[in-house]
Design a protein around this motif. Sequence first.
Motif, PDB file in Angstrom:
ATOM      1  N   GLU A  52       0.799  -1.224   0.000  1.00 50.61           N
ATOM      2  CA  GLU A  52       0.000   0.000   0.000  1.00 50.61           C
ATOM      3  C   GLU A  52       0.833   1.276   0.000  1.00 50.61           C
ATOM      4  O   GLU A  52       0.542   2.209  -0.751  1.00 50.61           O
ATOM      5  N   PHE A  53       1.843   1.328   0.836  1.00 49.25           N
ATOM      6  CA  PHE A  53       2.625   2.551   0.957  1.00 49.25           C
ATOM      7  C   PHE A  53       3.521   2.745  -0.258  1.00 49.25           C
ATOM      8  O   PHE A  53       4.263   1.844  -0.645  1.00 49.25           O
ATOM      9  N   GLN A  54       3.475   3.943  -0.841  1.00 50.37           N
ATOM     10  CA  GLN A  54       4.465   4.305  -1.845  1.00 50.37           C
ATOM     11  C   GLN A  54       5.747   4.792  -1.164  1.00 50.37           C
ATOM     12  O   GLN A  54       6.846   4.430  -1.553  1.00 50.37           O
ATOM     13  N   PHE A  55       5.554   5.624  -0.165  1.00 53.89           N
ATOM     14  CA  PHE A  55       6.641   6.128   0.659  1.00 53.89           C
ATOM     15  C   PHE A  55       6.655   5.291   1.938  1.00 53.89           C
ATOM     16  O   PHE A  55       5.635   5.192   2.623  1.00 53.89           O
ATOM     17  N   PRO A  56       7.778   4.649   2.301  1.00 51.52           N
ATOM     18  CA  PRO A  56       7.781   3.647   3.376  1.00 51.52           C
ATOM     19  C   PRO A  56       7.317   4.140   4.742  1.00 51.52           C
ATOM     20  O   PRO A  56       6.835   3.350   5.541  1.00 51.52           O
ATOM     21  N   ALA A  57       7.462   5.445   5.011  1.00 56.86           N
ATOM     22  CA  ALA A  57       7.012   5.983   6.299  1.00 56.86           C
ATOM     23  C   ALA A  57       5.745   6.816   6.131  1.00 56.86           C
ATOM     24  O   ALA A  57       5.468   7.724   6.910  1.00 56.86           O
ATOM     25  N   GLU A  58       4.944   6.471   5.138  1.00 56.66           N
ATOM     26  CA  GLU A  58       3.776   7.263   4.765  1.00 56.66           C
ATOM     27  C   GLU A  58       2.788   7.429   5.911  1.00 56.66           C
ATOM     28  O   GLU A  58       2.125   8.470   6.040  1.00 56.66           O
ATOM     29  N   TYR A  59       2.676   6.433   6.760  1.00 55.48           N
ATOM     30  CA  TYR A  59       1.717   6.490   7.861  1.00 55.48           C
ATOM     31  C   TYR A  59       2.024   7.611   8.853  1.00 55.48           C
ATOM     32  O   TYR A  59       1.152   8.036   9.615  1.00 55.48           O
ATOM     33  N   MET A  60       3.244   8.137   8.824  1.00 52.97           N
ATOM     34  CA  MET A  60       3.657   9.161   9.783  1.00 52.97           C
ATOM     35  C   MET A  60       3.355  10.579   9.308  1.00 52.97           C
ATOM     36  O   MET A  60       3.377  11.513  10.108  1.00 52.97           O
ATOM     37  N   PHE A  61       3.084  10.756   8.025  1.00 50.31           N
ATOM     38  CA  PHE A  61       2.943  12.090   7.449  1.00 50.31           C
ATOM     39  C   PHE A  61       1.560  12.261   6.845  1.00 50.31           C
ATOM     40  O   PHE A  61       1.101  11.432   6.055  1.00 50.31           O
ATOM     41  N   LYS A  62       0.900  13.361   7.191  1.00 49.44           N
ATOM     42  CA  LYS A  62      -0.458  13.601   6.711  1.00 49.44           C
ATOM     43  C   LYS A  62      -0.491  13.939   5.227  1.00 49.44           C
ATOM     44  O   LYS A  62      -1.410  13.552   4.514  1.00 49.44           O
ATOM     45  N   HIS A  63       0.506  14.681   4.772  1.00 49.82           N
ATOM     46  CA  HIS A  63       0.480  15.167   3.392  1.00 49.82           C
ATOM     47  C   HIS A  63       1.858  14.973   2.756  1.00 49.82           C
ATOM     48  O   HIS A  63       2.646  15.912   2.661  1.00 49.82           O
ATOM     49  N   VAL A  64       2.130  13.768   2.299  1.00 46.89           N
ATOM     50  CA  VAL A  64       3.363  13.524   1.548  1.00 46.89           C
ATOM     51  C   VAL A  64       3.224  14.222   0.193  1.00 46.89           C
ATOM     52  O   VAL A  64       2.225  14.023  -0.505  1.00 46.89           O
ATOM     53  N   PRO A  65       4.187  15.079  -0.191  1.00 47.47           N
ATOM     54  CA  PRO A  65       4.059  15.819  -1.461  1.00 47.47           C
ATOM     55  C   PRO A  65       4.291  14.929  -2.676  1.00 47.47           C
ATOM     56  O   PRO A  65       5.368  14.903  -3.268  1.00 47.47           O
ATOM     57  N   LYS A  66       3.229  14.201  -3.084  1.00 50.71           N
ATOM     58  CA  LYS A  66       3.345  13.215  -4.161  1.00 50.71           C
ATOM     59  C   LYS A  66       3.088  13.803  -5.556  1.00 50.71           C
ATOM     60  O   LYS A  66       3.492  13.210  -6.551  1.00 50.71           O
ATOM     61  N   GLU A  67       2.396  14.920  -5.617  1.00 50.55           N
ATOM     62  CA  GLU A  67       1.905  15.407  -6.911  1.00 50.55           C
ATOM     63  C   GLU A  67       2.772  16.511  -7.496  1.00 50.55           C
ATOM     64  O   GLU A  67       2.297  17.328  -8.280  1.00 50.55           O
ATOM     65  N   LEU A  68       4.035  16.551  -7.178  1.00 52.71           N
ATOM     66  CA  LEU A  68       4.920  17.583  -7.699  1.00 52.71           C
ATOM     67  C   LEU A  68       5.246  17.318  -9.165  1.00 52.71           C
ATOM     68  O   LEU A  68       5.342  16.162  -9.590  1.00 52.71           O
ATOM     69  N   PRO A  69       5.447  18.366  -9.958  1.00 52.31           N
ATOM     70  CA  PRO A  69       5.839  18.168 -11.365  1.00 52.31           C
ATOM     71  C   PRO A  69       7.197  17.484 -11.446  1.00 52.31           C
ATOM     72  O   PRO A  69       8.086  17.737 -10.615  1.00 52.31           O
ATOM     73  N   THR A  70       7.357  16.629 -12.427  1.00 48.71           N
ATOM     74  CA  THR A  70       8.606  15.884 -12.557  1.00 48.71           C
ATOM     75  C   THR A  70       9.301  16.115 -13.901  1.00 48.71           C
ATOM     76  O   THR A  70      10.322  15.490 -14.177  1.00 48.71           O
ATOM     77  N   GLU A  71       8.753  17.013 -14.737  1.00 52.17           N
ATOM     78  CA  GLU A  71       9.392  17.269 -16.025  1.00 52.17           C
ATOM     79  C   GLU A  71      10.768  17.907 -15.853  1.00 52.17           C
ATOM     80  O   GLU A  71      11.692  17.651 -16.622  1.00 52.17           O
TER      81      GLU A  71
END
Length: 288
Positions: free
Chosen positions: A39-58
């Motif tokens: 389930e977790f994309q980021f291994p410590a995801e359960y600890m952070f309310k808002h992991v910045p996942k939607e940043l531009p990557t171009e």
Amino acid sequence: MTFPHGQPIIDTMMGFPTVGFEQYDFIRKQTKDRQSQQEFQFPAEYMFKHVPKELPTEDPVSVTLHEMDRWSIEKALIGVTGESAQLALKRHPDRFIPSGNVDDPNQVVETVRQIKRDYEEYGIRAVGAFPAGTFPQVAINDKKMYPVYATCVELGIPIFCCAGVPGPRLKFEPQRVEYIDEVMYDFPDLVFVTRHGCEPWEELAVKLLLKWPNLYYSTSAFAPKYYPQKVIDFANTRGADKIIYAGYFPMGLSLERIMTDMPNVPFRDEVWPKFLYENAARVLKLDR
């Protein structure tokens, strides 16, 4: 106790937006619980309310530079591996500070060789280590780490090392804070900077910071709202020269979250420039 808006900042833990989360596969392969595995994309995801996942990557370097400029971050310590890091170091050497990494201290000779190669090729100013993330795990005071420490002393660079219970669901044994005492005893010339909080042993960390002249504490992976009170009290009394700012962008925290929280930290006025800039500049020898 007023936050000095506009004060130049050195961030001693910075990264770049990426497509996907493959960079955490080395952690994921060691975990055993279902959430970490599936389930977790980021291994410590359960600890952070808002992991910045939607940043531009171009253009990851431009994204990070934009955020740095927005929040008065003059320089940032980054790793030297990966296309974005190497591009940033080539194009913006005035903004990004190169750091090596201890990927696998079980391979003792190759690890030392890699640190020296990174020093010669990139001029690294530091080395990073994540003891709980090594496989098999190698503790802070394991003798396999001693050649790494000796190499750091030889090259005159600090090691930034995670200490305390790790966020990912890995065993915490390798990161017990008391292990730092043995390392500092055996390597009095080593500059050792803790990462990721030292919890739940932050009171012991403060005792060791007071004891060992070359031991420092960085605030990586913590929103300022959650800086340990013992660390704040130490900075405001005898430890103003020992506490170093570090963020966690874009791994688990946005710079907006960090910097909007920051003015609420009750540091004394004289602590702020040391915490945000001067201590890191001294440890990383940026004035040389």
